[in-house]
Design an enzyme around this catalytic site. Structure first.
Site, PDB file in Angstrom:
ATOM      1  N   TYR A   1      42.460  29.052  13.705  1.00  0.00           N
ATOM      2  CA  TYR A   1      42.417  29.998  12.519  1.00  0.00           C
ATOM      3  C   TYR A   1      42.114  29.159  11.301  1.00  0.00           C
ATOM      4  CZ  TYR A   1      43.981  33.720   9.420  1.00  0.00           C
ATOM      5  OH  TYR A   1      44.019  34.603   8.457  1.00  0.00           O
ATOM      6  N   ASP A   2      42.833  28.025  11.183  1.00  0.00           N
ATOM      7  CA  ASP A   2      42.913  27.367   9.692  1.00  0.00           C
ATOM      8  C   ASP A   2      41.583  26.733   9.528  1.00  0.00           C
ATOM      9  OD1 ASP A   2      45.596  27.994  10.138  1.00  0.00           O
ATOM     10  OD2 ASP A   2      46.396  26.230   9.482  1.00  0.00           O
TER      11      ASP A   2
ATOM     12  N   VAL B   1      56.977  40.831   9.085  1.00  0.00           N
ATOM     13  CA  VAL B   1      57.066  42.047   8.299  1.00  0.00           C
ATOM     14  C   VAL B   1      57.309  43.227   9.425  1.00  0.00           C
ATOM     15  CG1 VAL B   1      56.648  43.778   6.706  1.00  0.00           C
ATOM     16  CG2 VAL B   1      56.571  41.347   6.223  1.00  0.00           C
TER      17      VAL B   1
ATOM     18  N   ASN C   1      57.217  42.836  12.722  1.00  0.00           N
ATOM     19  CA  ASN C   1      58.530  42.614  13.680  1.00  0.00           C
ATOM     20  C   ASN C   1      59.758  43.090  13.201  1.00  0.00           C
ATOM     21  OD1 ASN C   1      56.786  41.416  15.699  1.00  0.00           O
ATOM     22  ND2 ASN C   1      57.838  39.466  15.735  1.00  0.00           N
TER      23      ASN C   1
ATOM     24  N   THR D   1      59.812  29.722   3.771  1.00  0.00           N
ATOM     25  CA  THR D   1      59.599  30.893   2.963  1.00  0.00           C
ATOM     26  C   THR D   1      58.342  31.361   2.880  1.00  0.00           C
ATOM     27  OG1 THR D   1      58.670  29.410   1.139  1.00  0.00           O
ATOM     28  CG2 THR D   1      61.158  29.774   1.165  1.00  0.00           C
TER      29      THR D   1
ATOM     30  N   ARG E   1      55.578  28.722   1.061  1.00  0.00           N
ATOM     31  CA  ARG E   1      54.186  29.205   0.671  1.00  0.00           C
ATOM     32  C   ARG E   1      54.323  30.213  -0.577  1.00  0.00           C
ATOM     33  NH1 ARG E   1      51.581  31.870   5.164  1.00  0.00           N
ATOM     34  NH2 ARG E   1      50.668  30.063   6.207  1.00  0.00           N
TER      35      ARG E   1
HETATM   36  P1  NAD Z   1      43.468  42.532  11.475  1.00  0.00           P
HETATM   37  O1  NAD Z   1      43.622  41.779  12.594  1.00  0.00           O
HETATM   38  O2  NAD Z   1      44.135  44.078  11.396  1.00  0.00           O
HETATM   39  O3  NAD Z   1      41.887  42.900  11.062  1.00  0.00           O
HETATM   40  C1  NAD Z   1      40.963  42.157  11.527  1.00  0.00           C
HETATM   41  C2  NAD Z   1      39.784  43.163  11.953  1.00  0.00           C
HETATM   42  O4  NAD Z   1      38.735  42.071  12.302  1.00  0.00           O
HETATM   43  C3  NAD Z   1      40.230  43.899  13.203  1.00  0.00           C
HETATM   44  O5  NAD Z   1      39.863  45.120  12.901  1.00  0.00           O
HETATM   45  C4  NAD Z   1      39.433  43.266  14.489  1.00  0.00           C
HETATM   46  O6  NAD Z   1      39.245  44.239  15.081  1.00  0.00           O
HETATM   47  C5  NAD Z   1      38.159  42.995  13.840  1.00  0.00           C
HETATM   48  N1  NAD Z   1      37.591  41.779  14.469  1.00  0.00           N
HETATM   49  C6  NAD Z   1      38.219  40.604  14.786  1.00  0.00           C
HETATM   50  N2  NAD Z   1      36.995  39.803  15.549  1.00  0.00           N
HETATM   51  C7  NAD Z   1      35.872  40.525  15.297  1.00  0.00           C
HETATM   52  C8  NAD Z   1      34.728  40.122  15.576  1.00  0.00           C
HETATM   53  N3  NAD Z   1      34.216  38.992  16.508  1.00  0.00           N
HETATM   54  N4  NAD Z   1      33.626  41.105  15.530  1.00  0.00           N
HETATM   55  C9  NAD Z   1      34.103  42.212  14.605  1.00  0.00           C
HETATM   56  N5  NAD Z   1      35.362  42.608  14.255  1.00  0.00           N
HETATM   57  C10 NAD Z   1      36.192  41.779  14.696  1.00  0.00           C
HETATM   58  O7  NAD Z   1      43.912  41.713  10.151  1.00  0.00           O
HETATM   59  P2  NAD Z   1      44.008  41.877   8.798  1.00  0.00           P
HETATM   60  O8  NAD Z   1      45.461  41.370   8.489  1.00  0.00           O
HETATM   61  O9  NAD Z   1      43.617  43.054   8.252  1.00  0.00           O
HETATM   62  O10 NAD Z   1      43.220  40.717   8.048  1.00  0.00           O
HETATM   63  C11 NAD Z   1      41.791  40.948   7.717  1.00  0.00           C
HETATM   64  C12 NAD Z   1      41.317  39.650   7.051  1.00  0.00           C
HETATM   65  O11 NAD Z   1      42.157  39.158   6.064  1.00  0.00           O
HETATM   66  C13 NAD Z   1      41.367  38.402   7.970  1.00  0.00           C
HETATM   67  O12 NAD Z   1      40.040  37.703   8.002  1.00  0.00           O
HETATM   68  C14 NAD Z   1      42.470  37.551   7.799  1.00  0.00           C
HETATM   69  O13 NAD Z   1      42.046  36.445   8.149  1.00  0.00           O
HETATM   70  C15 NAD Z   1      42.328  37.809   6.168  1.00  0.00           C
HETATM   71  N6  NAD Z   1      43.836  37.414   5.918  1.00  0.00           N
HETATM   72  C16 NAD Z   1      44.761  38.284   5.902  1.00  0.00           C
HETATM   73  C17 NAD Z   1      46.186  37.938   5.568  1.00  0.00           C
HETATM   74  C18 NAD Z   1      47.310  38.874   6.006  1.00  0.00           C
HETATM   75  O14 NAD Z   1      48.404  38.620   5.736  1.00  0.00           O
HETATM   76  N7  NAD Z   1      47.183  40.136   6.648  1.00  0.00           N
HETATM   77  C19 NAD Z   1      46.359  36.962   5.011  1.00  0.00           C
HETATM   78  C20 NAD Z   1      45.061  36.101   4.710  1.00  0.00           C
HETATM   79  C21 NAD Z   1      43.931  36.455   5.401  1.00  0.00           C
HETATM   80  N1  UDP Z   2      58.766  34.831  11.889  1.00  0.00           N
HETATM   81  C1  UDP Z   2      60.131  34.822  12.178  1.00  0.00           C
HETATM   82  N2  UDP Z   2      60.403  36.041  13.181  1.00  0.00           N
HETATM   83  C2  UDP Z   2      59.377  36.768  13.684  1.00  0.00           C
HETATM   84  C3  UDP Z   2      58.051  36.694  13.154  1.00  0.00           C
HETATM   85  C4  UDP Z   2      57.807  35.493  12.498  1.00  0.00           C
HETATM   86  O1  UDP Z   2      60.988  34.342  11.769  1.00  0.00           O
HETATM   87  O2  UDP Z   2      59.619  37.758  14.518  1.00  0.00           O
HETATM   88  C5  UDP Z   2      58.516  33.657  10.891  1.00  0.00           C
HETATM   89  C6  UDP Z   2      57.395  32.842  11.275  1.00  0.00           C
HETATM   90  O3  UDP Z   2      57.976  31.712  12.022  1.00  0.00           O
HETATM   91  C7  UDP Z   2      56.896  32.305   9.998  1.00  0.00           C
HETATM   92  C8  UDP Z   2      57.063  33.555   8.943  1.00  0.00           C
HETATM   93  O4  UDP Z   2      58.185  34.501   9.636  1.00  0.00           O
HETATM   94  O5  UDP Z   2      57.821  31.305   9.574  1.00  0.00           O
HETATM   95  C9  UDP Z   2      55.899  34.226   8.862  1.00  0.00           C
HETATM   96  O6  UDP Z   2      55.213  34.610  10.103  1.00  0.00           O
HETATM   97  P1  UDP Z   2      53.973  35.421  10.071  1.00  0.00           P
HETATM   98  O7  UDP Z   2      53.388  35.359  11.478  1.00  0.00           O
HETATM   99  O8  UDP Z   2      54.072  36.854   9.691  1.00  0.00           O
HETATM  100  O9  UDP Z   2      52.712  34.749   9.097  1.00  0.00           O
HETATM  101  P2  UDP Z   2      52.368  33.107   8.870  1.00  0.00           P
HETATM  102  O10 UDP Z   2      53.256  32.355   9.571  1.00  0.00           O
HETATM  103  O11 UDP Z   2      50.966  33.312   9.232  1.00  0.00           O
HETATM  104  O12 UDP Z   2      52.568  33.040   7.276  1.00  0.00           O
END
Ligand code: NAD
Ligand code: UDP
Length: 312
Positions: free
Chosen positions: A144-145, A187, A189, A209, A276
């Site tokens: 992902y990263d 959140v 969960n 955090t 973060r």
């Molecule tokens: P999500 O998983 O709900 O949405 C992602 C969408 O992309 C889904 O509808 C999925 O079906 C679609 N998708 C995945 N692979 C695909 C592919 N190959 N072709 C077409 N569609 C595809 O996640 P989200 O939380 O809504 O995240 C949306 C975007 O925002 C993502 O790019 C994510 O990396 C970015 N983002 C989200 C967060 C967050 O906290 N939610 C934080 C940082 C970045």
């Molecule tokens: N986390 C947790 N319990 C859960 C799910 C997540 O303690 O049931 C923790 C996880 O280890 C991380 C933070 O909550 O430290 C945020 O996790 P999330 O997967 O929501 O986002 P990200 O780690 O990608 O920021």
């Protein structure tokens, strides 16, 4: 009326963006392969004359005449993006190439939904956009990263080589209604566990955090960035600087749900960032944007959503 393509439009964030941009009088093409997204998220928009739903995987090219592209397609929760790491990288990298190719051909503006994960486990706190990050390139989060980091690089290169009008935002942890109830994010969960009076699963000692942003604030920031002058390409942090430990979040969720759940402690996943928090000075200066929804207020709305969902 603008024609706007939203890849990942049936996902959590994408569905909110579709709704907002449709209500503002735009023509929307929502592109999704439904890996983590769901038709239920956009069910109420289907049938609207200016909403088009297309089942498509962004790892293959897509052709349409559009004015703007929001590139959100990518699984975002650790359990989903680690399920098939190779596919996650393909989605980020080939998806970016295909969407950028479309932007190049149509002269559309394109916004990349990048992430605070590009900072990895950060040694700078709070994180500013000029920090290069601390990412393990071979760890379990790297699909992902590094996929997202490569996508940022592709955006910059298409901009410099081909004059593509790009925008990069780095999104920090976002929550709200329409999150997937079982995607493992903290959140969703905690709320689902609390509403079911099940144990709340704290990974590690809960002192790590995160800074949680309500989805409406993010959508506002995304639209402001898209509408900002072409010269401002980012990257720009979009997040809520209110920083909470995971333990504080759990206690708040228990209080707001009135739950009898107990906390249980489980191992911290590999490479889980310790802290973060976004520095949002750039977004304030360039977009006149800052988040408005406090965590307690946003959680209350999200809890109400999950209550209805669990009843159904
Ligand atoms: P999500 O998983 O709900 O949405 C992602 C969408 O992309 C889904 O509808 C999925 O079906 C679609 N998708 C995945 N692979 C695909 C592919 N190959 N072709 C077409 N569609 C595809 O996640 P989200 O939380 O809504 O995240 C949306 C975007 O925002 C993502 O790019 C994510 O990396 C970015 N983002 C989200 C967060 C967050 O906290 N939610 C934080 C940082 C970045
Ligand atoms: N986390 C947790 N319990 C859960 C799910 C997540 O303690 O049931 C923790 C996880 O280890 C991380 C933070 O909550 O430290 C945020 O996790 P999330 O997967 O929501 O986002 P990200 O780690 O990608 O920021």
């Amino acid at each position: 009326m603008k024609r706007i393509l939203i890849s990942g439009g049936a996902g959590f964030i994408g569905s909110h963006l579709c709704e907002r941009l449709l209500n503002e009088g735009n023509d929307i093409i929502c592109l999704d392969n439904y890996f983590t997204g769901n038709k239920n998220n956009i069910l109420h928009l289907i049938g609207h004359p200016h909403f088009e739903l297309v089942r498509h995987d962004v790892t293959t090219p897509y052709y349409a005449e559009v004015d703007e592209i929001f590139n959100l397609a990518c699984p975002a929760s650790p359990i989903h993006y680690q399920y098939n790491g190779i596919k996650t990288i393909k989605t980020s990298v080939m998806g970016a190439i295909n969407m950028l190719g479309l932007a190049k051909r149509t002269r559309a503006k394109i916004l990349q939904a990048s992430t605070s994960e590009v900072y990895g486990d950060p040694s700078i706190h709070p994180q500013t956009e000029d920090y290069w990050g601390n990412v393990n390139p071979i760890g379990i989060r790297s699909c992902y990263d590094e996929g997202k980091r490569c996508a940022e690089s592709l955006f910059m290169n298409y901009h410099h080589q081909n004059d593509v009008r790009i925008k990069i935002i780095r999104i920090f942890n976002t929550y709200g209604p329409k999150m997937h109830p079982h995607d493992g994010r903290v959140v969703s969960n905690f709320i689902v566990q609390a509403l079911n009076n099940e144990d709340i699963t704290i990974y590690g000692d809960g002192s790590q955090t995160r800074s949680f942003q309500y989805v409406d604030d993010l959508v506002e920031g995304m639209i402001r960035m898209m509408n900002a002058p072409d010269e401002f390409i980012g990257p720009v942090n979009i997040g809520n600087p209110g920083e909470f430990t995971i333990l504080q979040l759990a206690e708040m969720v228990i209080r707001l749900t009135g739950s009898s759940s107990k906390l249980i402690y489980m191992p911290l996943p590999q490479d889980d960032p310790i802290q973060r928090q976004p520095d949002i000075s750039l977004a304030k200066e360039k977009l006149d944007w800052m988040p408005e929804v406090r965590l307690e207020e946003g959680l209350t709305k999200t809890i109400a959503y999950f209550k209805e969902l669990l009843k159904a």
